[in-house]
Structures are given as C-alpha cells and as structure tokens.
Design a protein around this motif. Structure first.
Motif, PDB file in Angstrom:
ATOM      1  N   VAL A 141       0.861  -1.182   0.000  1.00 45.66           N
ATOM      2  CA  VAL A 141       0.000   0.000   0.000  1.00 45.66           C
ATOM      3  C   VAL A 141       0.895   1.229   0.000  1.00 45.66           C
ATOM      4  O   VAL A 141       1.847   1.316   0.786  1.00 45.66           O
ATOM      5  CB  VAL A 141      -0.921   0.022   1.239  1.00 45.66           C
ATOM      6  N   GLY A 142       0.603   2.173  -0.874  1.00 46.58           N
ATOM      7  CA  GLY A 142       1.380   3.397  -0.932  1.00 46.58           C
ATOM      8  C   GLY A 142       1.023   4.338   0.203  1.00 46.58           C
ATOM      9  O   GLY A 142      -0.155   4.528   0.511  1.00 46.58           O
ATOM     10  N   ALA A 143       2.050   4.902   0.833  1.00 50.06           N
ATOM     11  CA  ALA A 143       1.866   5.902   1.884  1.00 50.06           C
ATOM     12  C   ALA A 143       2.453   7.205   1.369  1.00 50.06           C
ATOM     13  O   ALA A 143       3.674   7.319   1.194  1.00 50.06           O
ATOM     14  CB  ALA A 143       2.556   5.460   3.166  1.00 50.06           C
ATOM     15  N   ILE A 166       8.944  -5.602  -2.566  1.00 50.44           N
ATOM     16  CA  ILE A 166       7.569  -6.022  -2.279  1.00 50.44           C
ATOM     17  C   ILE A 166       7.441  -7.537  -2.373  1.00 50.44           C
ATOM     18  O   ILE A 166       6.781  -8.172  -1.545  1.00 50.44           O
ATOM     19  CB  ILE A 166       6.578  -5.320  -3.242  1.00 50.44           C
ATOM     20  N   SER A 167       8.090  -8.141  -3.343  1.00 46.55           N
ATOM     21  CA  SER A 167       8.038  -9.601  -3.485  1.00 46.55           C
ATOM     22  C   SER A 167       8.676 -10.302  -2.292  1.00 46.55           C
ATOM     23  O   SER A 167       8.360 -11.457  -1.996  1.00 46.55           O
ATOM     24  CB  SER A 167       8.752 -10.040  -4.777  1.00 46.55           C
ATOM     25  N   GLY A 186       1.003   6.248 -10.906  1.00 47.26           N
ATOM     26  CA  GLY A 186       2.103   5.415 -11.372  1.00 47.26           C
ATOM     27  C   GLY A 186       2.708   4.595 -10.247  1.00 47.26           C
ATOM     28  O   GLY A 186       3.028   3.410 -10.424  1.00 47.26           O
ATOM     29  N   LYS A 187       2.856   5.202  -9.081  1.00 43.68           N
ATOM     30  CA  LYS A 187       3.408   4.486  -7.925  1.00 43.68           C
ATOM     31  C   LYS A 187       2.470   3.366  -7.481  1.00 43.68           C
ATOM     32  O   LYS A 187       2.916   2.251  -7.175  1.00 43.68           O
ATOM     33  CB  LYS A 187       3.635   5.460  -6.768  1.00 43.68           C
ATOM     34  N   ILE A 188       1.187   3.662  -7.438  1.00 42.34           N
ATOM     35  CA  ILE A 188       0.206   2.649  -7.029  1.00 42.34           C
ATOM     36  C   ILE A 188       0.269   1.432  -7.957  1.00 42.34           C
ATOM     37  O   ILE A 188       0.193   0.284  -7.503  1.00 42.34           O
ATOM     38  CB  ILE A 188      -1.209   3.257  -7.012  1.00 42.34           C
ATOM     39  N   PHE A 237       3.255  -0.611  -7.056  1.00 40.36           N
ATOM     40  CA  PHE A 237       3.098  -1.295  -5.769  1.00 40.36           C
ATOM     41  C   PHE A 237       2.133  -2.487  -5.853  1.00 40.36           C
ATOM     42  O   PHE A 237       2.070  -3.304  -4.937  1.00 40.36           O
ATOM     43  CB  PHE A 237       2.581  -0.323  -4.699  1.00 40.36           C
ATOM     44  N   GLY A 238       1.357  -2.543  -6.931  1.00 40.11           N
ATOM     45  CA  GLY A 238       0.469  -3.689  -7.131  1.00 40.11           C
ATOM     46  C   GLY A 238      -0.852  -3.608  -6.396  1.00 40.11           C
ATOM     47  O   GLY A 238      -1.585  -4.607  -6.282  1.00 40.11           O
ATOM     48  N   SER A 239      -1.211  -2.406  -5.893  1.00 40.83           N
ATOM     49  CA  SER A 239      -2.447  -2.280  -5.116  1.00 40.83           C
ATOM     50  C   SER A 239      -3.650  -1.813  -5.947  1.00 40.83           C
ATOM     51  O   SER A 239      -4.749  -1.672  -5.401  1.00 40.83           O
ATOM     52  CB  SER A 239      -2.249  -1.316  -3.948  1.00 40.83           C
TER      53      SER A 239
END
Length: 284
Positions: free
Chosen positions: A20-22, A222-223, A273-275, A278-280
């Motif tokens: 999750v992006g913060a 993340i992986s 783009g960041k989201i 991040f794969g969310s």
C-alpha cells in the motif's frame, strides 16, 4: 467511508503480496490528489503527515481535510503520522483523529526504543489506532529529522526479531539502503538483509525513502515482504515542477488556482504510477 486503521490495509497487502502506498501531504491540493489517484486506481491508500507538514499546515487542518476526503472516498483511507518524535505528539495526533501513528525511536538504544514503542502501543491500541515503529537509521533528511550518511545503520535481523517479540507493532520500518530526500546516485538495497528479516519477522515491513528507488528494486522489495512503501520527494518534485511551468509560461499570472490546479493533476499522475508499481490497483 471514514478513516480506517492502517493495520486493516497492511494485513490484506501482506496476504495479497502487494504494498500500500503511503503518500505525504502538505496542503489541500496534495490531499485531494492522493485520494483522486487512489480512486482512479481503486486502491487503498495511506495519507501521511510529517513533522514539516504539521508545522506548516497545522494538525487540525491536515486531520480535517483528510477525514473529509476519506468520507467522500469509495476506497479505504488511513491517516498516518510519519516519524512521530515523542509520546506527546503521538497523543496529539490520536486526539485529532489520526487512524495510525509512527513513533520513531530509531536513534535510541534498542531497549529504550522498545520501551517508548510499547508506551505508544498501550495508548493507541486501546482505541484502535495502528502503530508503526522504526529500527535502524534511514539516511538523508525527512523535514526536521536528519541522519548523516556516516551514521546510517542498517537494521540488524536479530534486533528486528527481538523488537517485534517485545513490542507488538503493526508495522516495522527497516533500514536496508533507502534514504530520505533526493538521491545522489542510484540506491542499492540490501535484499539479503530484507530476506533474513522477513524470515524472522511476520510483522508488515515498511520501506521509507522510496522516491528515486528504481521500479525493479521496489517490485523486488515487495516480493520479499514489504507491505507499505513511503513516497514524499517524488510528490514534491511533480507538484513544484508543474506549478513552476505555469509561472514560467505565464509570468503575469496572479491566480493561484491556475498554478495549483496543474500541480494537483501532476501529483495525481505520479501517485497513480506508484500505485501501479506497488500492485495495489484494484485492491480496494
């Protein structure tokens, strides 16, 4: 919907193998951009307030803006204190409606960091507020918090194991080679260290200072178990660049909306783009 605890978002991220992006906010336009990007991507999101943001905008303004944005949003939104410096500040944020707080005792000896974190946990968990802590020192500068490169210390896996055993935090920020602010070169993350920490710790892991980290490195982290990725500098860069372009092209412009509107749109684009990285996307 109303603000949700960060724990709720990170548990799902850990199970789903995404992050999750913060995203750090400093004003109304950035709060709007963070939520708009999350809505467009159908992603959960964490809005963060740093020391500088609280000093600049005021804790009441940040809290009210974010709570309003969350109420109007169709995606889950958490409001998080980034790098809380004291127990008193944490209590102030909790009283002002933050759904999550970070207590940064990373400069303290391990025992003192654990003790301070547990003091915060006792108060925050009693009313459903999530707690993040930090172990190891992350280089660079985060508003009023600075760590010189020579003093940067990576997180010791055995310390991480002890920390989460003695302090039941909801998320643990670790130092594996990222830095706050703009990078002088390409950062190299210590993935072997991350793997070892992940073996010993089941608590959701947080990666600070992620602006400027190559996309492939973020995906690899993340992986290997990172569930929360912090972004601030890239937001500032996009916001200021768009506003500056308007001023350069129209030096006589006096309407701040003509500058801040494009800045907000540029911020939405960078966050989307960041989201995606991040794969969310689609996980709300």
């Amino acid at each position: 919907m109303s603000l949700v605890p960060m724990t709720e978002l990170l548990k799902k991220a850990q199970q789903g193998h995404y992050a999750v992006g913060a995203f750090n906010c400093n004003n109304m336009e950035i709060v709007q951009a963070i939520v708009a990007a999350a809505e467009a991507e159908k992603s959960p999101v964490i809005i963060q307030a740093s020391q500088g943001a609280i000093k600049y905008a005021g804790i009441e303004y940040i809290s009210t803006l974010t709570q309003l944005a969350a109420e109007k949003a169709s995606v889950p939104v958490a409001l998080h204190l980034d790098h809380g410096t004291s127990f008193a500040q944490v209590v102030q944020c909790v009283r002002n409606g933050f759904s999550s707080v970070m207590i940064d005792g990373s400069k303290l000896p391990l025992e003192e960091n654990i003790a301070l974190t547990n003091k915060v946990i006792e108060v925050a968990h009693s009313i459903g507020v999530s707690v993040e802590a930090e172990l190891g020192k992350i280089g660079g500068t985060e508003d009023d918090i600075s760590v010189s490169e020579r003093d940067t210390l990576f997180t010791d896996p055995s310390d991480a194991e002890r920390f989460v055993r003695e302090a039941k935090v909801d998320a643990l920020a670790i130092a594996i080679g990222t830095a706050h602010g703009q990078y002088k070169g390409v950062p190299k993350l210590d993935f072997e260290r991350l793997k070892e920490i992940r073996k010993r710790v089941d608590t959701p892991i947080v990666l600070h200072g992620s602006s400027g980290v190559p996309e492939e490195a973020i995906r690899e982290a993340i992986s290997l178990g990172v569930c929360k990725v912090n972004i601030d500098t890239n937001i500032r860069e996009a916001f200021v660049a768009a506003a500056r372009q308007v001023m350069e092209q129209n030096p006589n412009e006096i309407d701040p909306r003509k500058m801040l509107g494009p800045a907000r749109e540029a911020t939405i684009a960078i966050i989307r783009g960041k989201i995606q990285i991040f794969g969310s996307s689609g996980k709300a």
